[in-house]
Design a protein around this motif. Structure first.
Motif, PDB file in Angstrom:
ATOM      1  N   UNK A   1       0.807  -1.220   0.000  1.00  0.00           N
ATOM      2  CA  UNK A   1       0.000   0.000   0.000  1.00  0.00           C
ATOM      3  C   UNK A   1       0.843   1.274   0.000  1.00  0.00           C
ATOM      4  N   UNK A   2       2.158   1.146  -0.059  1.00  0.00           N
ATOM      5  CA  UNK A   2       3.000   2.343  -0.069  1.00  0.00           C
ATOM      6  C   UNK A   2       2.751   3.154  -1.336  1.00  0.00           C
ATOM      7  N   UNK A   3       2.794   4.480  -1.174  1.00  0.00           N
ATOM      8  CA  UNK A   3       2.557   5.384  -2.295  1.00  0.00           C
ATOM      9  C   UNK A   3       3.623   6.474  -2.263  1.00  0.00           C
ATOM     10  N   UNK A   4       4.103   6.846  -3.445  1.00  0.00           N
ATOM     11  CA  UNK A   4       5.031   7.971  -3.590  1.00  0.00           C
ATOM     12  C   UNK A   4       4.467   8.892  -4.664  1.00  0.00           C
ATOM     13  N   UNK A   5       4.447  10.184  -4.379  1.00  0.00           N
ATOM     14  CA  UNK A   5       4.055  11.158  -5.403  1.00  0.00           C
ATOM     15  C   UNK A   5       5.129  12.234  -5.478  1.00  0.00           C
ATOM     16  N   UNK A   6       5.284  12.808  -6.651  1.00  0.00           N
ATOM     17  CA  UNK A   6       6.197  13.937  -6.832  1.00  0.00           C
ATOM     18  C   UNK A   6       5.472  15.006  -7.618  1.00  0.00           C
ATOM     19  N   UNK A   7       5.794  16.241  -7.271  1.00  0.00           N
ATOM     20  CA  UNK A   7       5.172  17.354  -7.975  1.00  0.00           C
ATOM     21  C   UNK A   7       6.131  18.535  -7.973  1.00  0.00           C
ATOM     22  N   UNK A   8       6.247  19.163  -9.132  1.00  0.00           N
ATOM     23  CA  UNK A   8       7.057  20.360  -9.271  1.00  0.00           C
ATOM     24  C   UNK A   8       6.283  21.535  -8.686  1.00  0.00           C
ATOM     25  N   UNK A   9       6.935  22.321  -7.835  1.00  0.00           N
ATOM     26  CA  UNK A   9       6.270  23.441  -7.184  1.00  0.00           C
ATOM     27  C   UNK A   9       6.265  24.659  -8.107  1.00  0.00           C
ATOM     28  N   UNK A  10       5.079  25.193  -8.317  1.00  0.00           N
ATOM     29  CA  UNK A  10       4.854  26.300  -9.249  1.00  0.00           C
ATOM     30  C   UNK A  10       4.581  27.601  -8.500  1.00  0.00           C
ATOM     31  N   UNK A  11       4.739  28.736  -9.182  1.00  0.00           N
ATOM     32  CA  UNK A  11       4.436  30.022  -8.539  1.00  0.00           C
ATOM     33  C   UNK A  11       3.003  30.099  -8.005  1.00  0.00           C
ATOM     34  N   UNK A  12       2.076  29.386  -8.622  1.00  0.00           N
ATOM     35  CA  UNK A  12       0.678  29.413  -8.161  1.00  0.00           C
ATOM     36  C   UNK A  12       0.498  28.738  -6.801  1.00  0.00           C
ATOM     37  N   UNK A  13       1.511  28.031  -6.319  1.00  0.00           N
ATOM     38  CA  UNK A  13       1.436  27.331  -5.028  1.00  0.00           C
ATOM     39  C   UNK A  13       2.006  28.150  -3.872  1.00  0.00           C
ATOM     40  N   UNK A  14       2.388  29.407  -4.141  1.00  0.00           N
ATOM     41  CA  UNK A  14       3.100  30.178  -3.103  1.00  0.00           C
ATOM     42  C   UNK A  14       2.164  30.953  -2.184  1.00  0.00           C
ATOM     43  N   UNK A  15       2.729  31.294  -1.017  1.00  0.00           N
ATOM     44  CA  UNK A  15       2.037  32.181  -0.075  1.00  0.00           C
ATOM     45  C   UNK A  15       2.533  33.606  -0.331  1.00  0.00           C
ATOM     46  N   UNK A  16       2.190  34.531   0.550  1.00  0.00           N
ATOM     47  CA  UNK A  16       2.543  35.940   0.333  1.00  0.00           C
ATOM     48  C   UNK A  16       4.031  36.225   0.484  1.00  0.00           C
ATOM     49  N   UNK A  17       4.774  35.289   1.083  1.00  0.00           N
ATOM     50  CA  UNK A  17       6.219  35.525   1.207  1.00  0.00           C
ATOM     51  C   UNK A  17       7.014  34.810   0.112  1.00  0.00           C
ATOM     52  N   UNK A  18       6.319  34.215  -0.855  1.00  0.00           N
ATOM     53  CA  UNK A  18       6.993  33.595  -1.985  1.00  0.00           C
ATOM     54  C   UNK A  18       7.420  32.149  -1.756  1.00  0.00           C
TER      55      UNK A  18
END
Length: 181
Positions: free
Chosen positions: A10-27
């Motif tokens: 049942x182990x799972x691995x995911x990867x995702x590239x972090x985009x500018x749309x995922x940022x908070x107000x401090x970048x």
């Protein structure tokens, strides 16, 4: 007859590239976005183990150890560490990799308690775990201890306690509060 599953099933691995749309107000990458991804991988892992739809019952300590930057590759690994009758504790490790330098940093570890449900929303039993390594046994025992501490905490916090004069004095003298009642 009760069924059992290997943790690896049942182990799972995911990867995702972090985009500018995922940022908070401090970048930096927004913690809420990371929590959302963690909830998704916990669901996938628990559902694979139980072969049922699963819901999040609780999330144990979430410490954001290091910030995640735009352009980094986030890798999350999830594994069932513990099973109860209808619940599972899914351990999640979050790492980010600077894809230019190859430097990997540990950003977060957390534990999600998931409950298996049937089509009518009723909790259903989950398969047991086959523990093959000392590390798996340690993780199971640590989860068992955390479950006990949470149970004790719930019992303690449900008790109604009277305020004592000593408590008020501690608040006045040792903490940044102003009492106005």
């Amino acid at each position: 007859m009760e069924s059992f599953k290997n943790i690896e099933q049942s182990q799972v691995t995911i990867s995702e590239l972090m985009l500018p749309s995922h940022t908070n107000f401090s970048g930096k990458i927004h913690g809420g976005y990371i929590l959302s991804l963690m909830d998704q991988i916990a669901f996938a892992c628990a559902s694979k183990h139980s072969s049922n739809y699963c819901v999040t019952a609780s999330v144990d300590t979430v410490d954001f150890l290091r910030p995640i930057e735009v352009g980094e590759l986030v890798v999350m690994k999830a594994s069932v560490n513990f099973v109860g009758r209808t619940s599972m504790v899914v351990g999640i490790r979050v790492e980010s990799e600077d894809i230019h330098s190859g430097i990997i940093k540990h950003c977060n570890s957390s534990y999600f308690t998931m409950v298996a449900k049937d089509d009518k929303g009723k909790s259903v039993p989950v398969p047991g775990l086959i523990l093959k390594t000392e590390k798996q046994v340690r993780r199971f025992l640590k989860s068992l201890n955390r479950q006990e501490m949470k149970k004790n905490h719930r019992q303690e916090t449900s008790k109604k306690e009277e305020l004592k004069i000593e408590d008020l004095e501690i608040l006045r003298n040792s903490h940044k509060v102003q009492l106005e009642y």
